[in-house]
Each structure stands twice: as structure tokens, then as C-alpha cells.
Design a protein around this motif. Structure first.
Motif, short mmCIF file in Angstrom:
data_model
loop_
_atom_site.label_atom_id
_atom_site.label_comp_id
_atom_site.label_asym_id
_atom_site.label_seq_id
_atom_site.Cartn_x
_atom_site.Cartn_y
_atom_site.Cartn_z
N THR A 1 0.87 -1.17 0.00
CA THR A 1 0.00 0.00 0.00
C THR A 1 0.91 1.23 0.00
O THR A 1 2.09 1.12 -0.31
N PHE A 2 0.37 2.38 0.32
CA PHE A 2 1.23 3.55 0.41
C PHE A 2 0.81 4.44 1.57
O PHE A 2 -0.33 4.36 2.07
N LYS A 3 1.73 5.29 1.98
CA LYS A 3 1.54 6.13 3.16
C LYS A 3 0.39 7.11 2.95
O LYS A 3 0.24 7.68 1.87
N GLY A 4 -0.39 7.29 4.01
CA GLY A 4 -1.49 8.24 3.96
C GLY A 4 -2.86 7.60 3.99
O GLY A 4 -3.87 8.28 4.22
N LEU A 5 -2.93 6.28 3.81
CA LEU A 5 -4.22 5.56 3.87
C LEU A 5 -4.45 5.10 5.31
O LEU A 5 -4.34 3.92 5.64
N ASP A 6 -4.76 6.06 6.18
CA ASP A 6 -4.80 5.79 7.62
C ASP A 6 -5.89 4.81 8.02
O ASP A 6 -5.67 3.94 8.88
N ALA A 7 -7.08 4.92 7.41
CA ALA A 7 -8.17 4.01 7.77
C ALA A 7 -7.83 2.58 7.38
O ALA A 7 -8.07 1.64 8.15
N ALA A 8 -7.25 2.42 6.19
CA ALA A 8 -6.86 1.09 5.74
C ALA A 8 -5.77 0.53 6.65
O ALA A 8 -5.80 -0.65 7.03
N ARG A 9 -4.80 1.37 6.99
CA ARG A 9 -3.71 0.90 7.86
C ARG A 9 -4.25 0.44 9.21
O ARG A 9 -3.82 -0.60 9.74
N HIS A 10 -5.20 1.17 9.77
CA HIS A 10 -5.78 0.78 11.05
C HIS A 10 -6.46 -0.58 10.92
O HIS A 10 -6.34 -1.43 11.83
N LEU A 11 -7.17 -0.82 9.83
CA LEU A 11 -7.84 -2.10 9.62
C LEU A 11 -6.81 -3.22 9.51
O LEU A 11 -6.98 -4.29 10.11
N TYR A 12 -5.74 -2.98 8.76
CA TYR A 12 -4.70 -4.01 8.61
C TYR A 12 -4.06 -4.33 9.96
O TYR A 12 -3.88 -5.50 10.31
N GLU A 13 -3.68 -3.28 10.68
CA GLU A 13 -2.99 -3.50 11.95
C GLU A 13 -3.90 -4.17 12.97
O GLU A 13 -3.43 -4.96 13.80
N SER A 14 -5.20 -3.90 12.91
CA SER A 14 -6.13 -4.55 13.84
C SER A 14 -6.27 -6.04 13.54
O SER A 14 -6.79 -6.79 14.37
N HIS A 15 -5.81 -6.47 12.36
CA HIS A 15 -5.84 -7.89 12.00
C HIS A 15 -4.45 -8.52 11.98
O HIS A 15 -4.24 -9.58 11.36
N GLY A 16 -3.48 -7.87 12.67
CA GLY A 16 -2.18 -8.49 12.87
C GLY A 16 -1.09 -8.10 11.89
O GLY A 16 0.03 -8.61 11.98
N PHE A 17 -1.38 -7.20 10.96
CA PHE A 17 -0.34 -6.76 10.03
C PHE A 17 0.59 -5.77 10.72
O PHE A 17 0.17 -4.97 11.55
N GLN B 1 7.34 4.11 -7.41
CA GLN B 1 6.38 4.49 -8.46
C GLN B 1 5.78 3.26 -9.14
O GLN B 1 5.44 3.30 -10.32
N GLN B 2 5.59 2.19 -8.40
CA GLN B 2 5.10 0.96 -9.03
C GLN B 2 3.66 1.10 -9.55
O GLN B 2 3.21 0.29 -10.36
N TRP B 3 2.94 2.13 -9.07
CA TRP B 3 1.57 2.33 -9.54
C TRP B 3 1.44 3.50 -10.52
O TRP B 3 0.34 3.92 -10.85
N GLY B 4 2.58 4.06 -10.94
CA GLY B 4 2.55 5.10 -11.96
C GLY B 4 2.62 6.51 -11.43
O GLY B 4 2.53 7.47 -12.20
N ALA B 5 2.75 6.68 -10.13
CA ALA B 5 2.90 8.01 -9.52
C ALA B 5 3.79 7.87 -8.30
O ALA B 5 3.84 6.80 -7.66
N ALA B 6 4.51 8.93 -7.96
CA ALA B 6 5.44 8.89 -6.83
C ALA B 6 4.68 8.92 -5.51
O ALA B 6 3.92 9.86 -5.24
N VAL B 7 4.88 7.87 -4.69
CA VAL B 7 4.27 7.78 -3.36
C VAL B 7 5.28 7.12 -2.44
O VAL B 7 6.29 6.58 -2.89
N THR B 8 4.99 7.16 -1.16
CA THR B 8 5.81 6.41 -0.21
C THR B 8 5.19 5.04 -0.05
O THR B 8 4.16 4.87 0.61
#
Length: 327
Positions: A282-298, A307-314
Motif C-alpha cells: 500500500t502507500f503512506k497516507g491511507l490511515d483508515a486502511a492501515r488501522h484495519l490491517y494493523e487490527s488484523h495483525g499486520f 512508483q510501481q503504480w505510476g505516480a510517486a508515493v511512499t
């Protein structure tokens, strides 16, 4: 002189009265008996004979729709009528899986017998009504029958939609375009991803879908009327013992319904049963998604510009060991 009671005024009274009259009609017309119209056949079989007689060449699926029966019940009914020598089937030229229905000579004779019985039954009852009341009865029954048919059609449509709704496993026609479209719209607004990203999602998902069904890969969709409104996939590699969680997306219309969590839990249960570890990008800034992932052990394993998705992101890589349930 007959005394005709005035119609009830309230809706509840009207409904109660119609139910009483409907039950009485069912009884008086003989539908509660084991046979109908002096035919030695059950009511549904009599109706089948009537409909085939009225429309020779009728297909079985159309008969099922007319009689409001499912395919298995219709098939059993037709098998009995064939065994009795009343109905024959001929293969449809345009589709070898379909057949046209016709009455045999014996079936035609029975159809005439049933028709005569029913005609006399109705005629006898109508003699007790004035011509004006007869016409009023016909108009009223037509209106009521049409209203029931329209309501049943709506229920059938809803049932058909339900058959193509909810969370389902595996590829469904149109899902690749639906999922690519969901990704493209969401991430173009969020991160400015363009055609490169949409093409990447569509082509990689299409390649993945051709590998299904598979013991190590699975796709889950949330369908509504046959359209995919959410998705998630596990792309597992038994050689490495790793499962890649991919194409997790939920349409805005379903956000807050818990569909995302349900999809994630199904995917992780699948992965945990087969692989030692599950990872996702994923990439930095998707806070809601990150919370869901971390709540399931990620847990965040690595983070770097990309830039694997065609734009510069972290870009971020999260990992989860098997058996790490929701916290």
C-alpha cells in the motif's frame, strides 16, 4: 333479495376481507382436494396441462415461470405427465438443452375435459349474478390478478438479484472491469493515479482470474445485482509459503457497512490455512486502511519512495504471520 355488505373502509379490514374471500375461492374451486377438475391430477398438473394446451410448443422454463414453480418441481411434474402419456417433449433446434412441450392425443382429450368442467363450474356460479354484477366481477378480478402478478414479478426480480448479490467466491463475468473501475476512480481522486494504474490493475487481475479456481488462490467479491462493489484476493505461492493480499477495494456506497472487514477476514482465513505469512503493498497516507490491517495483525515491514503504480508515493509493505487474529 340478496344483501350485499358494504366494503370495509380501513386497509386492514380490506386485507382481512380479501384473505377470507381468497381462501373461500380456493376451497370452492377445489384446490384443496388431491385432484382437480375431475381429472385425477393434482392442481399443479392440471394447470400444466392447461398452459401447454393453450400454447403448444411452450418451453419448460417458461412453464415454470407461468406456474410460479422452481425448475426441479417443474421437471418432476413434467416427468409424471410424460409417464402418464399426456405430454411429450421435442428438442429445440436452437438449443439442444431446451425442449418444447406438446400434449399427446390423450393429453388433448384431458385438456378438453378439464376445460369443459371449469367452464360449467364458472357458468353455474354466474347464473346467480346479474349481468351488471358479472361485468363488475370480471373487472375487479382482472385488477386484483394484475396487482398480484405485478407484486410477484417484483419479488421474483428481487430473488434473482439476491442470487447475484452478497459476498461470493471466484470470478464473475464483468468483475474485472468493475474492480479496475473502482480502483481507478478511488485512487485518481486520492493520489492522482491515471491510466497506467488502471491498466496495471485490469491486466494483472485478468491474468490472475484465468488461474482460478486454484487451491492457493482465491477472489472474493461483494455483488449487488450482479455488479462487483467490493473485492479482495489472495495470490499464494506454495514454493515460498507467502500469500499476497491484493485488489482490496470497497465502493463508497458500502463504506461503513462492515463489508471490508468481512472480506478481509475471509481472505485471511483462507491464507492462514495454507501459508506461513501474508503480505500486502500500500502507500503512506491511507490511515483508515492501515488501522484495519494493523487490527488484523499486520505490521509495517518496509517503507520507501516508489512508483510501481505510476505516480510517486511512499510505498509500504505490511506483513502478517499466520494465526494473528483481529485485535
Amino acid at each position: 333479495m340478496d344483501i350485499v355488505e358494504s366494503l370495509p373502509e380501513s386497509r386492514d379490514d380490506t386485507i382481512a376481507a380479501l384473505r377470507v374471500f381468497s381462501r373461500k375461492l380456493v376451497r370452492e374451486l377445489g384446490f384443496m382436494r388431491t385432484t382437480l377438475a375431475d381429472s385425477q391430477l393434482a392442481p399443479s398438473a392440471v394447470h400444466a396441462i392447461i398452459e401447454i394446451g393453450l400454447a403448444p410448443g411452450l418451453q419448460a422454463r417458461d412453464l415454470a415461470s407461468i406456474l410460479r414453480l422452481d425448475k426441479s418441481n417443474t421437471s418432476r411434474q413434467l416427468a409424471k405427465l410424460e409417464a402418464l402419456g399426456l405430454v411429450v417433449r421435442t428438442a429445440a433446434n436452437e438449443d439442444g438443452r431446451s425442449s418444447h412441450l406438446y400434449l399427446t392425443e390423450a393429453g388433448t382429450r384431458l385438456h378438453h375435459q378439464i376445460d369443459g368442467f371449469a367452464t360449467e363450474q364458472v357458468s353455474s356460479a354466474l347464473r346467480r349474478l346479474t349481468p351488471a354484477d358479472q361485468q363488475l366481477l370480471v373487472r375487479s378480478l382482472a385488477i386484483y390478478a394484475d396487482a398480484l402478478a405485478a407484486d410477484n414479478a417484483q419479488i421474483t426480480t428481487a430473488d434473482d438479484a439476491d442470487a447475484h448479490s452478497g459476498i461470493q467466491e471466484g470470478y464473475r463475468p464483468g468483475c474485472i472491469g468493475d474492480i479496475a473501475s473502482l480502483h481507478a476512480r478511488f485512487y485518481s481522486q486520492l493520489a492522482g493515479f491515471g491510466s497506467f494504474f488502471e491498466h496495471k490493475v485490469a491486466t494483472e487481475l485478468a491474468s490472475f482470474a484465468t488461474s482460478l479456481p486454484s487451491t492457493n488462490k482465491q477472489l472474493w467479491l461483494c455483488l449487488e445485482g450482479g455488479r462487483s462493489l467490493a473485492s479482495i484476493a489472495i495470490d499464494g505461492d506454495p514454493a515460498t509459503g507467502l500469500a499476497h493480499l491484493r485488489w482490496f477495494i470497497v465502493d463508497n456506497a458500502l463504506r461503513g457497512t462492515g463489508i471490508g472487514r468481512q472480506l478481509l477476514e475471509r481472505a485471511l482465513a483462507f491464507a492462514d490455512a495454507r501459508f506461513e505469512q501474508t503480505y500486502l503493498w500500500t502507500f503512506k497516507g491511507l490511515d483508515a486502511a492501515r488501522h484495519l490491517y494493523e487490527s488484523h495483525g499486520f505490521q509495517l515491514a518496509e517503507e520507501a519512495p516508489g512508483q510501481q503504480w505510476g505516480a510517486a508515493v511512499t510505498e509500504q509493505r505490511f506483513v502478517r504471520n499466520a494465526g494473528k487474529g483481529p485485535s
